[in-house]
Design an enzyme around this catalytic site. Sequence first.
Site, PDB file in Angstrom:
ATOM      1  N   ARG A 191      37.684 -32.266 -24.328  1.00 22.53           N
ATOM      2  CA  ARG A 191      37.985 -30.882 -24.661  1.00 22.53           C
ATOM      3  C   ARG A 191      36.722 -30.237 -25.231  1.00 22.53           C
ATOM      4  O   ARG A 191      35.787 -30.929 -25.638  1.00 22.53           O
ATOM      5  CB  ARG A 191      39.116 -30.812 -25.681  1.00 22.53           C
ATOM      6  CG  ARG A 191      40.464 -31.327 -25.158  1.00 22.53           C
ATOM      7  CD  ARG A 191      41.561 -31.013 -26.155  1.00 22.53           C
ATOM      8  NE  ARG A 191      42.854 -31.523 -25.742  1.00 22.53           N
ATOM      9  CZ  ARG A 191      43.680 -30.883 -24.922  1.00 22.53           C
ATOM     10  NH1 ARG A 191      43.325 -29.713 -24.412  1.00 22.53           N
ATOM     11  NH2 ARG A 191      44.855 -31.388 -24.601  1.00 22.53           N
ATOM     12  N   THR A 194      32.102 -27.749 -29.159  1.00 19.66           N
ATOM     13  CA  THR A 194      31.276 -26.587 -29.521  1.00 19.66           C
ATOM     14  C   THR A 194      31.187 -25.612 -28.350  1.00 19.66           C
ATOM     15  O   THR A 194      30.545 -24.576 -28.464  1.00 19.66           O
ATOM     16  CB  THR A 194      29.858 -27.029 -29.916  1.00 19.66           C
ATOM     17  OG1 THR A 194      29.274 -27.748 -28.817  1.00 19.66           O
ATOM     18  CG2 THR A 194      29.901 -27.932 -31.136  1.00 19.66           C
ATOM     19  N   SER A 195      31.831 -25.928 -27.225  1.00 26.89           N
ATOM     20  CA  SER A 195      31.789 -25.085 -26.034  1.00 26.89           C
ATOM     21  C   SER A 195      33.073 -24.277 -25.907  1.00 26.89           C
ATOM     22  O   SER A 195      34.074 -24.590 -26.553  1.00 26.89           O
ATOM     23  CB  SER A 195      31.586 -25.951 -24.788  1.00 26.89           C
ATOM     24  OG  SER A 195      32.749 -26.726 -24.542  1.00 26.89           O
ATOM     25  N   THR A 199      36.440 -29.704 -19.575  1.00 24.63           N
ATOM     26  CA  THR A 199      37.212 -29.852 -18.346  1.00 24.63           C
ATOM     27  C   THR A 199      38.693 -30.040 -18.645  1.00 24.63           C
ATOM     28  O   THR A 199      39.563 -29.494 -17.948  1.00 24.63           O
ATOM     29  CB  THR A 199      36.678 -31.035 -17.523  1.00 24.63           C
ATOM     30  OG1 THR A 199      35.334 -30.755 -17.116  1.00 24.63           O
ATOM     31  CG2 THR A 199      37.525 -31.270 -16.280  1.00 24.63           C
ATOM     32  N   ASP A 252      22.746 -34.613 -31.385  1.00 27.98           N
ATOM     33  CA  ASP A 252      23.198 -35.271 -30.159  1.00 27.98           C
ATOM     34  C   ASP A 252      22.059 -36.152 -29.650  1.00 27.98           C
ATOM     35  O   ASP A 252      21.495 -35.900 -28.588  1.00 27.98           O
ATOM     36  CB  ASP A 252      23.559 -34.198 -29.122  1.00 27.98           C
ATOM     37  CG  ASP A 252      24.628 -34.669 -28.160  1.00 27.98           C
ATOM     38  OD1 ASP A 252      25.160 -35.770 -28.366  1.00 27.98           O
ATOM     39  OD2 ASP A 252      24.923 -33.929 -27.209  1.00 27.98           O
TER      40      ASP A 252
END
Length: 492
Positions: A191, A194-195, A199, A252
């Site tokens: 899920r 941070t976007s 998908t 990241d």
Amino acid sequence: MELETVQIDLDTETPTVVLHEEDARELGIHPMDRVQLRYDDGTAIGVVKVTTGLVAVGQIGVTHPLTHLQGSVGVQPAPQPQSLRYIRRKLQDIELDRSEIRTIVQDLYHDRLTDVELSAYIAGVYANGMSLGETIHMTESMADVGDRIEWGEPVVADKHSIGGVPGNRTTPIVVAIVAAAGVKIPKTSSRGITSPAGTADTMEVFCDVELDADEIRRVVGETNGCLVWGGAIELSPVDDRIIRVETPLSLDPEGQVIASVLSKKRSAGSTHVVIDIPYGESAKVTSHTEARKLARDFKRVGERLDMRIRCAITRGDGPIGVGIGPAHEAQDVLEVLQGDGPPDLRSKGVRLASILLSECDVDADAEEILGSGRALETFRSIVAAQDGDPDVSVDDIRVGEHTRTLTAGRDGVVAHVDNSVVSELARRAGAPKDMAAGLQMHTGVGKEITSGDPVVTVYADSEPKLEDAIALSERAEVIRILHPDETLIEQL
């Protein structure tokens, strides 16, 4: 010391216990220390919070996942996990061996490390990097805990994008094409953290994505593919814990990215994987050189895990497609599968599917599978198998009713679209939690634009969220426009 358990609802992922300060003083315990709890069926470890109000003297508050403890328990100080010593070594830029990394992973899996201690490990990796050996050991160790799905077949396809580009929703297109070609592709996805959408968020517009392992096997058995949320099953669960701590830190690190991706793929039983690595000014990977290095490392680690990895280095200068946010990206996907849709999304989806089919040694034409309608038919069968409406149309997909269109302030050529600003704009509008919220892009890099032309339309389910997004657009540059003369570097 014997204490009486009291269940307490605290928002924490770490097994936490609450002691009254008098009991903590008697035990010689301080906040963030660990205690061992003895009960009839065994022992457990909890991290201590100290209070004067939540529990009384003689009581111990237990939180999830310790709420199964009832009645009286024995409480005594517990030693620190061995992995803390190895985390300190990583902070000192000392390379860790296989057993040290495995100990860290095991302590994470059994909830023996606090978020603060895990943050220290992530900081050590971010500051000092990971060697190829460390990355391999971390990937293997993460894949070895939690569930694992075995398919008993030599070819099981998969696809992953490292992210950072809004609207890059190629996965449903790739899965539909590859599954239609007769190749198994059980796709577990994330899920949006941070976007504006992952998908899984986009697929949830169409159908149920929270399937367990048995349901995944059923869907793949019926259709050759699935598109589900990976968090519903315990595939490389340590990765979920690491991501949860990385996100607020906006860290990241490269080696951990590789371990994260490939441990999930290995746990899902994947054998042949294509990795999409977008690069650009505002993407996660900013340069082609950095993208090539990451691709080489993905392939090296994959080889050690007996996985065939192909990396596609793609441009990430701006969003892919026109829709940003779950519902808007779902519309793009369905339009592409129906033979239309944004050309860049269609082209990239077909290209990635072609690479994956080639890597799987399957002689099939991805463009033909899409153009013939076979991919759409397969996609609809996957949606039906995941309890969705196989006859869903683009018009059935609801988008936010509150809208505002932002326009260009000057004539020129779009030189840059800021991925991070686009993502934050959609999130301020409510995506991905509000599935109908998001954006529709009206321009892109390299396009000529005139003052007053539409740049992006914002969609929200509420007026306050729309206004919050608009307020951001007034402070941040969504696109950079240059006059044609400014793009001319040299004239001979």
